[in-house]
Structures are given as C-alpha cells and as structure tokens.
Design an enzyme around this catalytic site. Structure first.
Site, PDB file in Angstrom:
ATOM      1  N   GLY A  12      -5.974  -7.244   3.860  1.00 56.53           N
ATOM      2  CA  GLY A  12      -6.097  -6.914   2.436  1.00 56.53           C
ATOM      3  C   GLY A  12      -5.386  -7.958   1.579  1.00 56.53           C
ATOM      4  O   GLY A  12      -5.941  -8.472   0.601  1.00 56.53           O
ATOM      5  N   HIS A  13      -4.156  -8.297   1.954  1.00 55.38           N
ATOM      6  CA  HIS A  13      -3.416  -9.326   1.216  1.00 55.38           C
ATOM      7  C   HIS A  13      -4.152 -10.672   1.304  1.00 55.38           C
ATOM      8  O   HIS A  13      -4.253 -11.405   0.340  1.00 55.38           O
ATOM      9  CB  HIS A  13      -2.013  -9.523   1.811  1.00 55.38           C
ATOM     10  CG  HIS A  13      -1.122  -8.335   1.691  1.00 55.38           C
ATOM     11  ND1 HIS A  13      -0.729  -7.586   2.778  1.00 55.38           N
ATOM     12  CD2 HIS A  13      -0.538  -7.762   0.610  1.00 55.38           C
ATOM     13  CE1 HIS A  13       0.073  -6.621   2.374  1.00 55.38           C
ATOM     14  NE2 HIS A  13       0.203  -6.689   1.066  1.00 55.38           N
TER      15      HIS A  13
END
Ligand code: PAF
Length: 298
Positions: A51-52
C-alpha cells in the site's frame, strides 16, 4: 544507519538520500524546487507494505521528486501498548522505498520532531471528525495525526501529499488540516486506492501481527463491505449491518463499528441515501489486532 547515503545494490537504481535532520533536508529540497521539480510527499510510520509502495509509485509516476518520511509518532497513540508493539523494520523499509523509486527519505527521531516536547508543537481542531468512528474509538488519535503531519508539511513543503484511502477518516482530517494550516492551500492531497491481498484484506502494517488462523479469516471484513455495497440499490442498511456484525462475531471478530456515512462529511447515515456519495466503514478486533477498512459506494 549512520550514513546519509544509501546506495541501491543495482547500478540501474538511483540512490535515495536519507536525512535525519531538518537543517539538512530543507536546503536539499529547496535546491530541488529551485531546479523546477515539484515535491511529492508520502508520510509513513514505517513497517511498509505494498500500500505504501503504491503511494510512492504514484508520486513518482506524476513526475514528482518523491520524499517519504518514517516517523513513529508517539502523540497519535492513545494506547501506549500499541505504540510499544508497533513494528520497526527500517532496513526493509529503506530497500522497498529505493525499489519504488523514492528520491529522499526523512527519518527523524522524536527529539528532531518535538525538540521542546510535543506540547510546544501546534495542534488543530478537527471538530466532528474527532468525535465519530475512529475518533470516538481512539480519543486524541487525530489530534496527534494532525500535529505530526502539520509539522512534517512545514518541514518538507510539498506540492502534493499522497495518502491511502484505507485510512479514509485520516484523509478527511488531512484535508481539514490543509484548510487550517498556513500554506496548506498550496498542498494538494491525493487519496490513493486501497491495495488488497488476494482475499480482499486491506494491506496494513498491523496484518503482520495476525496469527495464521486469524489471517485465514481476516478477509471477512472486505466480504462485508462488498455485501454492503452490493445491497445499495435494494437493501435496508440496518438489516445488512446486522448480518455483517453477526458474520464477523461468528468468525471470532469483535466488531467495533459497521457504519454507513456521507463520503464528504462523514455524517452517519441510518440507511442508503442515493442523493449523497456514501462510504461504508468497518472496524473490528481479531484477538489483539484492530483492523479497519472501507469502501466507497459510487
Ligand atoms: O497513516 C500513518 O501511517 C500515520 O498516521 C501518518 C499519516 C504517517 C502520521 O503519523
């Protein structure tokens, strides 16, 4: 990590510069801006996952000089045990940032961020947002988030900040922060889609704390969100909410909330309302791991 420069193992990947001090990163970023580069910023607390990575990649794809930060901010933890358990995986995080194409990392310590103590750093009032859902479950959490992101924005001064939709309410808090803080109007918040595992589980740093049996059922939260979304046209939200709470409880979760809200204001809705954009949000505990997720009902 003593050195300021961390070179990627492959010559085809450019090095990422790591700064621990404000006095070092600020002139460096000013030089980038003077050279005509826009700055994209991805604030994180480390324990990075796909996600990051997607946030960093989005910023890079927009042609921005991309700065990430890793700082486990003590002021946003209402539960000090949660702070103590927060995973620290800095070496792996640095490797992931380099692979994703990140240009610079700001890696400050608590002293650098709050030199006179956190009480001396500006906080903001997010009103209603601090009182509902995550705000109600985690008193003081958004105060701390607003405080640290305000401080980081003052240091990095980006044109865009990239945030994950997974923390939907946090995105709304950051929007409000940008409206309140001096210079906030020069920063655009970009909310990026949730990255999910194959079973729908939203990527989160907390997932690594799930046991194998817990991980096997964790996708149930997403199943519930999909069912709330699917019943939008013909369902009664109170019924769907009860079905979701029962399913979660049967599987062994402790549901904290299953909610439907106006996607712009987060005003809670008793039932589906086609005249407004809606978001469904769930928070549930699995053992001692607290999971949150949401879905936009467009
Ligand atoms: O979402 C997070 O990781 C944190 O709340 C943030 C935005 C980096 C502030 O500490």
């Amino acid at each position: 990590m003593n050195s300021n420069l961390y070179f990627a193992p492959s010559a085809s990947i450019l090095p990422m510069v790591i700064f621990k001090k404000i006095q070092d990163i600020q002139p460096y970023l000013s030089a980038q801006k003077a050279a005509g580069r826009g700055i994209g910023f991805v604030p994180t607390m480390g324990a990075l996952h796909a996600g990051h990575r997607s946030l960093v990649e989005k910023s890079c794809a927009e042609g921005l000089f991309t700065v990430a930060s890793i700082f486990i901010n003590p002021t946003q933890f209402n539960d000090k045990e949660d702070l103590a358990k927060y995973p620290v995986t800095t070496e792996a995080d640095i490797a992931m940032l380099i692979e994703a194409g990140c240009d610079a990392l700001f890696l400050p310590g608590v002293e650098e961020m709050y030199p006179g103590g956190s009480d001396t750093v500006q906080t903001y009032d997010f009103g209603y947002l601090e009182t509902v859902l995550e705000g109600a479950q985690r008193p003081g959490h958004f105060k701390g988030v607003g405080q640290v992101v305000g401080r980081l924005l003052d240091i990095v001064r980006p044109g865009r900040i990239f945030m994950g939709q997974k923390d939907y309410q946090q995105c709304m808090v950051i929007k409000s922060l940008l409206q309140q803080m001096p210079g906030g109007d020069k920063v655009e918040m970009v909310m990026c889609p949730i990255v999910r595992e194959a079973d729908g589980l939203a990527m989160s740093s907390r997932n690594r704390r799930l046991t194998e049996p817990q991980r096997a059922i964790a996708g149930t939260i997403y199943q519930c969100l999909v069912s709330i979304q699917g019943k939008k046209g013909n369902g009664n939200f109170a019924v769907v909410k009860k079905e979701c709470e029962d399913l979660l409880s049967d599987k062994g979760f402790i549901p904290e909330y299953v909610a439907l809200a106006n996607a712009d204001t987060l005003a809670l809705l008793d039932d589906y309302n086609d005249s407004a954009p809606m978001v469904a949000l769930i928070a549930a505990r699995l053992g001692n791991v607290r999971l949150i997720d949401n879905i936009l009902l467009t």
